[in-house]
Design an enzyme around this catalytic site. Sequence first.
Site, PDB file in Angstrom:
ATOM      1  N   LEU A 136       0.822  -1.209   0.000  1.00 22.68           N
ATOM      2  CA  LEU A 136       0.000   0.000   0.000  1.00 22.68           C
ATOM      3  C   LEU A 136       0.854   1.257   0.000  1.00 22.68           C
ATOM      4  O   LEU A 136       2.046   1.212   0.321  1.00 22.68           O
ATOM      5  CB  LEU A 136      -0.962   0.029   1.203  1.00 22.68           C
ATOM      6  CG  LEU A 136      -0.419   0.278   2.607  1.00 22.68           C
ATOM      7  CD1 LEU A 136      -1.582   0.638   3.551  1.00 22.68           C
ATOM      8  CD2 LEU A 136       0.365  -0.887   3.167  1.00 22.68           C
ATOM      9  N   CYS A 137       0.212   2.362  -0.386  1.00 20.08           N
ATOM     10  CA  CYS A 137       0.791   3.696  -0.345  1.00 20.08           C
ATOM     11  C   CYS A 137       2.038   3.777  -1.238  1.00 20.08           C
ATOM     12  O   CYS A 137       1.944   3.622  -2.441  1.00 20.08           O
ATOM     13  CB  CYS A 137       1.072   4.093   1.098  1.00 20.08           C
ATOM     14  SG  CYS A 137       1.236   5.883   1.345  1.00 20.08           S
ATOM     15  N   HIS A 138       3.228   3.987  -0.668  1.00 16.49           N
ATOM     16  CA  HIS A 138       4.457   4.009  -1.458  1.00 16.49           C
ATOM     17  C   HIS A 138       5.115   2.632  -1.557  1.00 16.49           C
ATOM     18  O   HIS A 138       6.142   2.488  -2.225  1.00 16.49           O
ATOM     19  CB  HIS A 138       5.449   5.017  -0.875  1.00 16.49           C
ATOM     20  CG  HIS A 138       5.007   6.446  -1.010  1.00 16.49           C
ATOM     21  ND1 HIS A 138       4.201   7.053  -0.078  1.00 16.49           N
ATOM     22  CD2 HIS A 138       5.226   7.363  -1.989  1.00 16.49           C
ATOM     23  CE1 HIS A 138       3.956   8.307  -0.460  1.00 16.49           C
ATOM     24  NE2 HIS A 138       4.562   8.514  -1.610  1.00 16.49           N
TER      25      HIS A 138
ATOM     26  N   GLY B 112      -3.431  -1.023  -1.566  1.00 21.32           N
ATOM     27  CA  GLY B 112      -4.215   0.065  -1.012  1.00 21.32           C
ATOM     28  C   GLY B 112      -3.552   1.392  -1.301  1.00 21.32           C
ATOM     29  O   GLY B 112      -2.353   1.454  -1.573  1.00 21.32           O
TER      30      GLY B 112
END
Length: 283
Positions: A180-182, A259
């Site tokens: 998720l994210c980075h 995500g």
Amino acid sequence: MGNAWFHPLTAQKREDGSYDPSPFTLMLGTSSKSSYVAQQHEAKYTGNKPVLVVCTDDGKLTMENGKIFNTGNHPIEMFVPMLHLRDAGFTFDIATASGGPVALEMWAYPHKDENVKNLHDSVKSMMENPKKLSDIANTDAYSAIFIPGGHGAMVNLPTNVDLGRLLHEAHDRGMPTVTLCHGPAALLSTARAQGKSFAYQEYECMCFTDKTDAMTPSFGYLPGPMPWKCQEAIEKEGIKVMNTTEAGATTQYCELISGDSPNAADNLGVVAAPILVQHAMGK
């Protein structure tokens, strides 16, 4: 923070010369508690293969302007999905590029969240003495791979040949890979594996958007512009990024479960846990 509130929109310089996010960011962009709510699982994993949690051991990201962001893995992005996987019966192994301790964004730590704190305590010894990625011969001993986010996932994981090797093997096996994210920046490592190309061409994925990363220096989340762009880099390799904002969305495409941000941490764990159970128990 001393006189930090005289400069509420400015990233705050630490004694080591790196920068934490601004007071404004910390007030509005972090939380003392996560949104974790335990789920009831109709089926739980009863085997003995842990989830391999691949973390960063380098928490210093040099920005385009030369300033160093004090980063690492975001604690909510790491521990909240792990809580859901634990609830579904899984245990964990933790690995980093060098075998050095996991770097956490402690400025984002949810200090009033007992669930997070208890899980952190239970895996702290592994985080302080993780496995080295190059020492992991294959994925035979694991049920899935989880790569938490935080800007730290962009430092030394995207170029790590051994991570690329392990992700290729997971890809070939259809082994669930959660991020998720980075964290999706680490998928770039598959293009570094010997004799291999990028493993996730034409996949769909969520990630933290370049648009938001470009905006955050204006209110001091980052101390300067990004040195390179996560979304742009994975799109260049053939991934289709599905989100345009960070609203907490998740998606699954083949074995990749992703995500968009810390807002997705709870949703991601809820979605991923039964998928991992089904895969690990042989469907």
